[in-house]
Design an enzyme around this catalytic site. Structure first.
Site, PDB file in Angstrom:
ATOM      1  N   LYS A  96       0.807  -1.227   0.000  1.00 43.93           N
ATOM      2  CA  LYS A  96       0.000   0.000   0.000  1.00 43.93           C
ATOM      3  C   LYS A  96       0.841   1.279   0.000  1.00 43.93           C
ATOM      4  O   LYS A  96       0.414   2.301  -0.512  1.00 43.93           O
ATOM      5  CB  LYS A  96      -0.964   0.016   1.184  1.00 43.93           C
ATOM      6  N   GLU A 118     -10.648   7.495   3.867  1.00 38.93           N
ATOM      7  CA  GLU A 118     -11.288   6.643   4.853  1.00 38.93           C
ATOM      8  C   GLU A 118     -10.387   5.439   5.082  1.00 38.93           C
ATOM      9  O   GLU A 118      -9.506   5.152   4.265  1.00 38.93           O
ATOM     10  CB  GLU A 118     -12.650   6.168   4.353  1.00 38.93           C
ATOM     11  N   SER A 386       1.892  -9.674  -0.893  1.00 31.77           N
ATOM     12  CA  SER A 386       1.542  -8.254  -0.752  1.00 31.77           C
ATOM     13  C   SER A 386       1.889  -7.638   0.592  1.00 31.77           C
ATOM     14  O   SER A 386       2.102  -6.427   0.681  1.00 31.77           O
ATOM     15  CB  SER A 386       0.052  -8.060  -1.058  1.00 31.77           C
TER      16      SER A 386
HETATM   17  C1  LIG Z   1      -5.096  -3.954   1.677  1.00 31.50           C
HETATM   18  C2  LIG Z   1      -4.345  -5.185   1.411  1.00 31.50           C
HETATM   19  C3  LIG Z   1      -4.706  -6.060   0.357  1.00 31.50           C
HETATM   20  C4  LIG Z   1      -5.951  -5.879  -0.471  1.00 31.50           C
HETATM   21  O1  LIG Z   1      -5.960  -4.770  -1.290  1.00 31.50           O
HETATM   22  P1  LIG Z   1      -5.772  -4.866  -2.874  1.00 31.50           P
HETATM   23  O2  LIG Z   1      -6.145  -3.497  -3.319  1.00 31.50           O
HETATM   24  O3  LIG Z   1      -6.691  -5.921  -3.388  1.00 31.50           O
HETATM   25  O4  LIG Z   1      -4.352  -5.200  -3.123  1.00 31.50           O
HETATM   26  C5  LIG Z   1      -3.906  -7.157   0.094  1.00 31.50           C
HETATM   27  N1  LIG Z   1      -2.799  -7.419   0.840  1.00 31.50           N
HETATM   28  C6  LIG Z   1      -2.435  -6.616   1.860  1.00 31.50           C
HETATM   29  C7  LIG Z   1      -1.228  -6.981   2.637  1.00 31.50           C
HETATM   30  C8  LIG Z   1      -3.182  -5.478   2.179  1.00 31.50           C
HETATM   31  O5  LIG Z   1      -2.807  -4.696   3.200  1.00 31.50           O
END
Ligand SMILES: *Cc1c(COP(=O)(O)O)cnc(C)c1O
Length: 402
Positions: A96, A118, A386
């Site tokens: 993010k 938000e 992610s």
């Molecule tokens: C917020 C988040 C997601 C989901 O958001 P996407 O917009 O679908 O990527 C996925 N993995 C992590 C670690 C997150 O913090």
């Protein structure tokens, strides 16, 4: 149209990816969104903007994030090789920060006096508060009172980082009310304020902008994989909530027809249990939500349905418009993983590789654990990891009685 340009012009000038996207908002908001789009298209061409973003990605976020070959996991599964793009190693522990830095820097270049957003579970709020502290721009985060009470560590971090946290007590006091409240504040002065959306969702230009800022993931990964293996991966997988980390890694591979792209949605407690999953592309249908046309999970009366996932970052009844389009044309294969498979993947990756993944990311790992044994050993699966799972460790330990 040549294959190399097939996806280049997306979205069109009105923000559409095929029939999805657009600006399904009232006229005054449409004007504000158009102004952001014009400024973005101008500023993104500037060398000083691109150079500052590139140097923050390198020296602040720690990019490029490495690709790790999960040898022990691959061996244990006895099939395809599994590789992890380590977005969990970024500053603040997830992907993010990539788009939050882009949005904060854009706000600075546009001369905005305040960034508004938000947050649900608080992940977007923390990443944005971090980026705004760095860039030196005031930040105001709206959060439902119910979420504030549930997400204590993130609330504390946002306070420490110096953002203004606005508790929202109306209605159910969760994400939807926080969105409404934040948009109201934004509309008080759209000339001086900017709204920062947390995924590839919402009205144009946000799905495009957030994708562009996240596309560094796939750009790096494609080069890194080529350099190390002399070829591209056979499969690239990512979890899909709104879809930003998935678009981040997919974008660089869209024109590589031989690369199988897989988006993994949360099937929660089961796809046959309405309200107990969040598999928008697998079980939803075209509709509209939050100013965009996209796949939506709806009740019979057309309202957005309740959603559930063990990973709070994935429980959204809509999904990015570009994913909706990529599903319809068959370029991305959307699969699912249950809460139980996710927990299993979370523990497996922790114990076999010493990497504790975010529960969101564990959905993509779960898919790989399911299919790797069915694939030959010389095939390669690249997973976008992610985020890291520190935020989920106490919850998982309690759930499993560790
Ligand atoms: C917020 C988040 C997601 C989901 O958001 P996407 O917009 O679908 O990527 C996925 N993995 C992590 C670690 C997150 O913090």
């Amino acid at each position: 149209m040549s294959t190399s340009s097939r996806f280049a012009p997306m979205p069109n000038d009105e923000g559409y990816f095929g029939p999805y996207g657009g600006q399904l908002v009232p006229p005054h908001l449409k004007k504000a969104m158009d102004d952001i789009n014009v400024a973005y298209e101008e500023i993104r061409q500037r060398d000083d903007f691109q150079q500052e973003l590139a140097s923050l990605f390198a020296d602040y976020v720690g990019r490029p994030s490495p690709i790790f070959h999960a040898r022990r996991l691959s061996e244990q599964l006895g099939g395809a090789q599994i590789h992890l793009k380590r977005e969990d190693l970024n500053h603040t522990g997830a992907h993010k920060i990539n788009h939050c830095l882009g949005e904060a820097l854009l706000a600075k270049f546009m001369g905005k006096s305040k960034v508004i957003a938000e947050t649900g579970a608080g992940q977007h709020g923390v990443a944005l508060a971090t980026a705004c502290a760095l860039v030196g721009i005031p930040c105001e985060i709206h959060m439902g009172q119910v979420d504030i009470e549930k997400e204590h560590p993130n609330v504390t971090k946002m306070k420490i980082l110096g953002c203004k946290l606005v508790p929202v007590t109306r209605g159910a006091a969760t994400l939807k009310e926080a969105v409404d409240s934040a948009f109201e504040e934004y509309l008080n002065d759209p000339t001086n304020y900017i709204y920062a959306i947390g995924s590839v969702v919402g009205p144009h230009p946000f799905p495009k902008m957030v994708r562009d800022f996240q596309s560094i993931i796939g750009k790096e990964a494609r080069e890194q994989f080529q350099a190390k293996h002399g070829r591209l991966p056979d499969h690239v997988a990512a979890c899909v909530g709104g879809g930003s980390n998935a678009m981040g890694i997919f974008t660089a591979f869209l024109n590589d027809d031989a690369v199988h792209l897989v988006g993994v949605e949360p099937s929660g407690e089961g796809l046959d249990k309405p309200g107990r999953h969040s598999a928008t592309l697998s079980k939803g249908k075209p509709g509209e939500i939050h100013g965009m046309a996209c796949y939506v999970l709806e009740n019979e009366d057309g309202t957005p349905s309740a959603v559930h996932s063990i990973a709070s970052g994935l429980d959204y009844p809509g999904v990015g418009p570009q994913h909706s389009y990529l599903k319809d044309i068959g370029r991305v294969d959307y699969q699912t993983a249950t809460d139980e498979e996710c927990l299993n993947a979370f523990m497996t990756l922790s114990r076999v590789e010493g990497i504790i993944p975010a529960l969101e990311s564990a959905h993509a790992v779960a898919w790989a654990i399911r299919v790797a044994p069915t694939l030959p050993k010389d095939q390669h699966i690249l997973i976008n990891l992610s985020g890291r799972g520190d935020k989920d460790a106490d919850y998982v330990a309690a759930k499993l009685g560790l």
